[in-house]
Write an enzyme that holds these catalytic residues in place. Sequence first.
Site, PDB file in Angstrom:
ATOM      1  CE  LYS A  13       3.571 -58.568 -37.738  1.00 47.92           C
ATOM      2  NZ  LYS A  13       2.414 -59.051 -38.461  1.00 47.92           N
ATOM      3  NE  ARG A 172      -0.328 -65.214 -43.574  1.00 46.62           N
ATOM      4  CZ  ARG A 172      -0.686 -63.387 -44.343  1.00 46.62           C
ATOM      5  NH1 ARG A 172      -1.160 -63.829 -45.894  1.00 46.62           N
ATOM      6  NH2 ARG A 172       0.679 -62.019 -43.552  1.00 46.62           N
TER       7      ARG A 172
HETATM    8  P1  AP5 Z   1       0.952 -54.749 -43.405  1.00 44.82           P
HETATM    9  O1  AP5 Z   1       1.567 -53.450 -42.470  1.00 44.82           O
HETATM   10  O2  AP5 Z   1       1.727 -55.215 -44.502  1.00 44.82           O
HETATM   11  O3  AP5 Z   1       0.695 -55.139 -42.100  1.00 44.82           O
HETATM   12  P2  AP5 Z   1       1.766 -56.785 -41.060  1.00 44.82           P
HETATM   13  O4  AP5 Z   1       1.526 -56.654 -39.837  1.00 44.82           O
HETATM   14  O5  AP5 Z   1       3.298 -56.144 -41.762  1.00 44.82           O
HETATM   15  O6  AP5 Z   1       1.271 -58.078 -42.319  1.00 44.82           O
HETATM   16  P3  AP5 Z   1       1.879 -58.839 -42.605  1.00 44.82           P
HETATM   17  O7  AP5 Z   1       1.137 -59.420 -43.335  1.00 44.82           O
HETATM   18  O8  AP5 Z   1       3.578 -59.380 -43.511  1.00 44.82           O
HETATM   19  O9  AP5 Z   1       2.500 -60.230 -41.285  1.00 44.82           O
HETATM   20  P4  AP5 Z   1       2.853 -61.569 -40.978  1.00 44.82           P
HETATM   21  O10 AP5 Z   1       3.082 -61.499 -39.605  1.00 44.82           O
HETATM   22  O11 AP5 Z   1       1.417 -62.736 -42.048  1.00 44.82           O
HETATM   23  O12 AP5 Z   1       4.238 -61.621 -42.818  1.00 44.82           O
HETATM   24  P5  AP5 Z   1       4.985 -61.918 -42.377  1.00 44.82           P
HETATM   25  O13 AP5 Z   1       6.004 -61.737 -43.843  1.00 44.82           O
HETATM   26  O14 AP5 Z   1       5.570 -61.559 -40.925  1.00 44.82           O
HETATM   27  O15 AP5 Z   1      -0.132 -53.695 -43.542  1.00 44.82           O
HETATM   28  C1  AP5 Z   1      -1.033 -54.405 -43.853  1.00 44.82           C
HETATM   29  C2  AP5 Z   1      -2.918 -54.107 -44.916  1.00 44.82           C
HETATM   30  O16 AP5 Z   1      -3.079 -53.528 -44.410  1.00 44.82           O
HETATM   31  C3  AP5 Z   1      -1.189 -52.676 -45.736  1.00 44.82           C
HETATM   32  O17 AP5 Z   1      -2.274 -52.867 -46.653  1.00 44.82           O
HETATM   33  C4  AP5 Z   1      -1.184 -52.031 -44.813  1.00 44.82           C
HETATM   34  O18 AP5 Z   1      -1.322 -50.126 -46.677  1.00 44.82           O
HETATM   35  C5  AP5 Z   1      -2.887 -52.081 -44.594  1.00 44.82           C
HETATM   36  N1  AP5 Z   1      -3.200 -50.653 -43.003  1.00 44.82           N
HETATM   37  C6  AP5 Z   1      -1.441 -51.071 -42.682  1.00 44.82           C
HETATM   38  N2  AP5 Z   1      -2.357 -50.310 -40.955  1.00 44.82           N
HETATM   39  C7  AP5 Z   1      -3.264 -50.181 -41.223  1.00 44.82           C
HETATM   40  C8  AP5 Z   1      -4.896 -49.448 -40.286  1.00 44.82           C
HETATM   41  N3  AP5 Z   1      -4.042 -48.680 -38.962  1.00 44.82           N
HETATM   42  N4  AP5 Z   1      -5.438 -48.130 -41.335  1.00 44.82           N
HETATM   43  C9  AP5 Z   1      -6.445 -49.362 -42.126  1.00 44.82           C
HETATM   44  N5  AP5 Z   1      -5.337 -50.140 -43.080  1.00 44.82           N
HETATM   45  C10 AP5 Z   1      -4.217 -51.146 -42.382  1.00 44.82           C
HETATM   46  O19 AP5 Z   1       5.448 -63.839 -42.142  1.00 44.82           O
HETATM   47  C11 AP5 Z   1       4.855 -64.257 -43.479  1.00 44.82           C
HETATM   48  C12 AP5 Z   1       4.804 -65.651 -43.190  1.00 44.82           C
HETATM   49  O20 AP5 Z   1       6.592 -65.612 -43.238  1.00 44.82           O
HETATM   50  C13 AP5 Z   1       4.560 -66.426 -42.573  1.00 44.82           C
HETATM   51  O21 AP5 Z   1       2.849 -66.778 -42.952  1.00 44.82           O
HETATM   52  C14 AP5 Z   1       5.256 -67.026 -42.370  1.00 44.82           C
HETATM   53  O22 AP5 Z   1       5.730 -68.686 -42.859  1.00 44.82           O
HETATM   54  C15 AP5 Z   1       6.641 -66.779 -42.465  1.00 44.82           C
HETATM   55  N6  AP5 Z   1       7.582 -65.995 -40.869  1.00 44.82           N
HETATM   56  C16 AP5 Z   1       7.966 -64.729 -40.958  1.00 44.82           C
HETATM   57  N7  AP5 Z   1       7.730 -64.656 -39.650  1.00 44.82           N
HETATM   58  C17 AP5 Z   1       8.737 -66.063 -38.983  1.00 44.82           C
HETATM   59  C18 AP5 Z   1       8.800 -66.864 -37.831  1.00 44.82           C
HETATM   60  N8  AP5 Z   1       9.107 -65.552 -37.071  1.00 44.82           N
HETATM   61  N9  AP5 Z   1       8.635 -67.958 -37.650  1.00 44.82           N
HETATM   62  C19 AP5 Z   1       8.744 -68.529 -38.166  1.00 44.82           C
HETATM   63  N10 AP5 Z   1       7.582 -68.016 -39.659  1.00 44.82           N
HETATM   64  C20 AP5 Z   1       7.759 -66.668 -39.842  1.00 44.82           C
END
Ligand code: AP5
Length: 218
Positions: A13, A172
């Site tokens: 994402k 998660r």
């Molecule tokens: P990346 O693009 O970083 O993945 P992502 O989907 O953004 O993953 P996140 O871990 O950031 O998502 P998340 O939803 O767990 O975390 P968030 O910060 O929102 O890609 C991952 C890796 O793969 C990278 O190294 C990239 O280079 C690689 N990659 C990408 N695409 C690829 C491909 N096609 N092929 C190969 N490699 C690839 O949330 C963190 C925490 O915050 C949550 O756990 C929760 O506690 C809290 N939180 C955030 N939002 C909310 C909400 N709305 N409600 C409640 N709690 C929330």
Amino acid sequence: MNLILLGPPGAGKGTQAQRLERAHGLVQLSTGDMLRAAVAAGSEVGKRAKAVMEAGQLVSDDIVVGIIADRIAQDDCKGGFILDGFPRTVAQAEALDTMLAERGMKLDKVIDMQVDDDILVERVSGRYTCAKCNAGYHDKFQQPKVAGVCDICGGTEFKRRADDNAETVRSRLGAFHAQTAPLLPYYGARGVLGTVDGMAPIDEVTRQIEAELGFAAA
Ligand code: AP5
């Protein structure tokens, strides 16, 4: 254009939101980044969110809805935004519907980024970002063109997230399946849901999203 990127942790994402922001001028709104900034600043929101995030659970709906409502009201969102990590529960989706309707805005598309659970742990545990501009990289899948130098800003400092370990990723993922997956039928019923293969190479995923959004290939 206003859109949501929906998918499990590590689905790509953030990677795709940054690409769409650079190519099409849409603003990336990442609740994860906003919450991590609040934790780093030691604000009241950050203090409430810290332990929950470290456990891989979801922060309460009232906190994240408040953060997004404030952010969407800012001028730079008028040209279109990408929600990355929000909504994550049906209650958050309903709150988003209300806040968009109050502002005369609409949701154009929700992109479901489909990735099998078994490759997500490797993706998340190999992830790191530029400490200066937050551009995302991966030990194996997305290295900077020049080792140790950010492609985007030339920064040489990088960081890793506290919640990017195998145990927290499993938690998660559990939260995603229990609380966020119900958003798929929610948006499917509204006719705004599109699907991409999040396991394809990064450039191909971008191409599929742009096709779903009706953008010509960049
Ligand atoms: P990346 O693009 O970083 O993945 P992502 O989907 O953004 O993953 P996140 O871990 O950031 O998502 P998340 O939803 O767990 O975390 P968030 O910060 O929102 O890609 C991952 C890796 O793969 C990278 O190294 C990239 O280079 C690689 N990659 C990408 N695409 C690829 C491909 N096609 N092929 C190969 N490699 C690839 O949330 C963190 C925490 O915050 C949550 O756990 C929760 O506690 C809290 N939180 C955030 N939002 C909310 C909400 N709305 N409600 C409640 N709690 C929330």
